[in-house]
Scaffold this active site. Structure first.
Site, PDB file in Angstrom:
ATOM      1  N   SER A  81       0.814  -1.218   0.000  1.00 58.86           N
ATOM      2  CA  SER A  81       0.000   0.000   0.000  1.00 58.86           C
ATOM      3  C   SER A  81       0.845   1.264   0.000  1.00 58.86           C
ATOM      4  CB  SER A  81      -0.935  -0.006   1.216  1.00 58.86           C
ATOM      5  OG  SER A  81      -1.730  -1.167   1.196  1.00 58.86           O
ATOM      6  N   HIS A 140       8.871  -6.703   4.242  1.00 58.53           N
ATOM      7  CA  HIS A 140       9.355  -5.909   5.380  1.00 58.53           C
ATOM      8  C   HIS A 140      10.881  -5.895   5.478  1.00 58.53           C
ATOM      9  CE1 HIS A 140       5.451  -5.190   7.349  1.00 58.53           C
ATOM     10  NE2 HIS A 140       5.122  -6.336   6.792  1.00 58.53           N
ATOM     11  N   ARG A 213       1.229  -2.942  14.498  1.00 58.31           N
ATOM     12  CA  ARG A 213       1.210  -1.646  13.809  1.00 58.31           C
ATOM     13  C   ARG A 213      -0.029  -0.859  14.180  1.00 58.31           C
ATOM     14  NH1 ARG A 213       0.038  -2.991   7.443  1.00 58.31           N
ATOM     15  NH2 ARG A 213      -1.732  -4.374   7.753  1.00 58.31           N
ATOM     16  N   ARG A 286      10.513  -1.713   5.636  1.00 56.11           N
ATOM     17  CA  ARG A 286       9.134  -1.218   5.621  1.00 56.11           C
ATOM     18  C   ARG A 286       8.766  -0.669   6.983  1.00 56.11           C
ATOM     19  NH1 ARG A 286       3.695  -4.217   3.428  1.00 56.11           N
ATOM     20  NH2 ARG A 286       2.240  -3.153   4.819  1.00 56.11           N
ATOM     21  N   ALA A 287       8.045   0.430   6.965  1.00 54.86           N
ATOM     22  CA  ALA A 287       7.864   1.216   8.185  1.00 54.86           C
ATOM     23  C   ALA A 287       6.774   0.720   9.118  1.00 54.86           C
ATOM     24  CB  ALA A 287       7.562   2.666   7.808  1.00 54.86           C
ATOM     25  N   ASP A 430      -7.878  -5.747   1.531  1.00 58.29           N
ATOM     26  CA  ASP A 430      -6.524  -5.977   2.039  1.00 58.29           C
ATOM     27  C   ASP A 430      -6.511  -6.393   3.509  1.00 58.29           C
ATOM     28  OD1 ASP A 430      -3.695  -5.980   1.598  1.00 58.29           O
ATOM     29  OD2 ASP A 430      -3.594  -4.251   2.919  1.00 58.29           O
ATOM     30  N   ASP A 471      -4.509  -0.591  -5.231  1.00 58.84           N
ATOM     31  CA  ASP A 471      -3.080  -0.336  -4.998  1.00 58.84           C
ATOM     32  C   ASP A 471      -2.216  -1.577  -5.156  1.00 58.84           C
ATOM     33  OD1 ASP A 471      -4.202  -1.523  -2.771  1.00 58.84           O
ATOM     34  OD2 ASP A 471      -3.141  -0.280  -1.312  1.00 58.84           O
TER      35      ASP A 471
END
Length: 557
Positions: A81, A140, A213, A286-287, A430, A471
């Site tokens: 995304s 990730h 997250r 990846r954040a 998703d 996306d």
């Protein structure tokens, strides 16, 4: 920008009028795949999306949403995304995540930059700790990047290294953690033979330890903190391979949810707690699932759980995980600077913009869309609305999520006449797809379709234009497949796929405001998400900047 002669003013499109409302609808995790019972989009009642697909053939097509189309290194890299919305908003393709790290490692630039030199100051007297997902999933983190970082750090003075692993099983096959642990152990063994004290210090499954997250459950981060920082966990082992094999042998165990463990020496003492003076790197690129740990490691003021002991460390992320929070303040690889995004251009050209989603994807239609930048470009012309996501439950429990609320808010924004563009993300495909619950994902897809209808109905009422796209894929394929495309069985059960996919995504245009003669071009067959920005600018009556990826539409007289 003064002397360069730069202007925000966009040229008028020679054939398309200005002033039509454009609704930009992004379905999250909604790819296009062969119809079968594991394609939840196919199984679900989705009359709105079906009518777009089966309507005018030149108003519906597929675009690429993975790999090089969104700036990732290879065609085997699933989209996500973050990079998807970067591409949708930027109109250009930027090196992203893994690719950014690959470039920095290959050139050696990573070792010259501020971040590495900051943590390096701990090498002479203290330990370097590396925390992250032990996986080759590429979503990730990637194991080969960890291997390169271990080599590079040891060659540049790190004498004592501790790795804190998180097992995957979500972006890769469940059970693959054992093989990854064996590869890592061989790497550390090689370093030990060169006189470097390198070993795994702790571990746990990503969904139960550390990688929560959106502040969903701080207990997950606390379990990791206790093992990684304090060196305390309910399970103690002599080495990581034994740890994973033993914990996986419990009934119902899987890689995503392995309990936390620490590695201990012969006297039963943890081999790698984090102490004053140590250096810590979180090596995920990846954040979203590193931000919470980053806060615990970096913030002096922190009240999410009792950290018990807060070591004074030098901490850096592989990347900066949150540009707005400047978190972490030190990082090994700098982000792509995405300037001149479509949103910024349109606002400079007077396009009044409304953006909306629920919490889990709100950042995608704002921060990521706007080039990894928080806040408004012009608060007088923009309004961003966040609808709080359900918390404390997994998304398959309430698979409709906030789709209808997003639809209602967006409908109201359209009918208010206050906006020229509305931009939304509908997250169901998703977020529910990730749970692996096929029945719930079918419900999720139906709800998303209903939200799309609500928005399109409002567009029809005001004589506007709609653009519906996605996306990346997820809900369209919920089963792992072999090379022939057949479902993979394990003990007679199909193996459920919880990850994103490599599938293309649909894009559809329509609405009473769409000028006669507008259709998708036939000469952009490999078009991707980055081509959407120029397309949307055209629908607003403007020509996109020259360096944008080309538009997907043409106007035929």
């Amino acid at each position: 920008m003064g002397s360069t002669g730069f202007s925000w003013k966009l040229a008028d499109h020679p054939k398309l009028p200005k002033g039509k409302l454009v609704a930009m609808i992004v379905l999250d995790g909604w790819g296009e795949a062969s119809p079968d019972k594991y394609n939840c989009i196919h199984v679900a009642e989705t009359p709105t999306m079906d009518s777009l697909k089966n309507g005018a053939p030149d108003k519906w097509r597929l675009v690429r949403a993975h790999g090089t189309a969104v700036g990732l290194p290879t065609e085997d890299d699933m989209g996500n995304s973050e990079v998807g919305h970067n591409a949708l908003g930027a109109g250009r393709i930027y090196a992203q995540g893994a690719k950014l790290v690959d470039l920095a490692l290959a050139s050696g630039k990573i070792y010259e930059d501020e971040g590495f030199n900051y943590i390096k100051e701990s090498f002479a007297t203290n330990t370097l700790h590396l925390i992250g997902l032990m996986s080759d999933g590429g979503v990730h983190s990637r194991l080969d990047q960890l291997q390169l970082l271990l080599k590079g750090a040891s060659q540049r003075g790190a004498k004592r290294i501790r790795v804190h692993v998180l097992t995957d099983g979500r972006d890769v096959l469940d059970g693959s953690s054992v093989g990854f642990a064996e590869i890592l152990e061989a790497e550390l063994s090689d370093l030990r033979s060169k006189g470097i004290d390198a070993q795994v210090a702790s571990g746990g499954g990503r969904m139960y330890v550390t990688m929560d997250r959106y502040e969903n459950d701080w207990e997950v981060v606390k379990r990791g903190w206790d093992a990684q920082v304090l060196g305390e966990a309910p399970h103690k082992f002599k080495n990581v391979v034994e740890a994973i094999k033993t914990l996986r042998s419990a009934p119902g165990a899987n890689d995503q949810y392995l309990p936390p463990f620490v590695i201990v020496d012969d006297s039963g003492k943890s081999v790698g707690p984090i102490v004053d003076g140590d250096a810590v790197v979180t090596f995920n690129f990846r954040a979203d699932r590193m931000t919470m740990l980053a806060q615990a490691l970096e913030y002096e003021k922190f009240d999410k759980f009792d950290r018990v002991r807060v070591p004074k460390i030098r901490y850096a992320g592989m990347l900066q995980y949150d540009g707005e929070l400047k978190l972490p303040s030190h990082y090994l690889v700098s982000p792509p600077l995405i300037e001149r995004t479509s949103g910024e251009y349109l606002v400079h050209n007077g396009v009044r913009t409304f953006a909306c989603s629920e919490t889990v994807k709100f950042g995608h239609v704002t921060f990521f869309w706007n080039g990894n930048r928080s806040g408004y470009f012009n608060a007088e012309l923009e309004e961003y609305v966040e609808i709080p996501s359900d918390s404390g439950i997994t998304f398959n429990v309430q698979p409709k999520m906030k789709a209808l609320e997003i639809g209602e808010k967006t409908r109201d924004a359209i009918l208010s006449g206050r906006f020229d563009q509305v931009r939304v993300n509908i997250p169901n495909g998703d977020m529910v797809g990730h749970t692996g619950d096929v029945e719930a994902t079918v419900v999720a897809c139906k709800a998303a379709d209903e939200a799309v209808k609500m928005i399109i109905d409002a567009v029809e009422q005001v004589g506007g234009i709609y653009v519906v796209t996605a996306d990346h894929g997820n809900a369209e394929d919920m089963v792992k497949r072999n090379k022939k495309g057949e479902p993979i069985l394990k003990d007679g059960e199909v193996q459920i796929l919880t990850s994103h996919t490599l599938q293309p995504v649909p894009i559809a245009i329509g609405g009473p405001g769409l000028a006669a003669g507008v259709k998708f071009r036939k000469d952009v067959p490999s078009g991707g998400l980055a081509n959407v920005a120029a397309t949307v600018m055209n629908l607003h009556g403007f020509v996109a900047p020259e360096d944008y990826e080309t538009t997907l539409i043409e106007v035929v007289d």
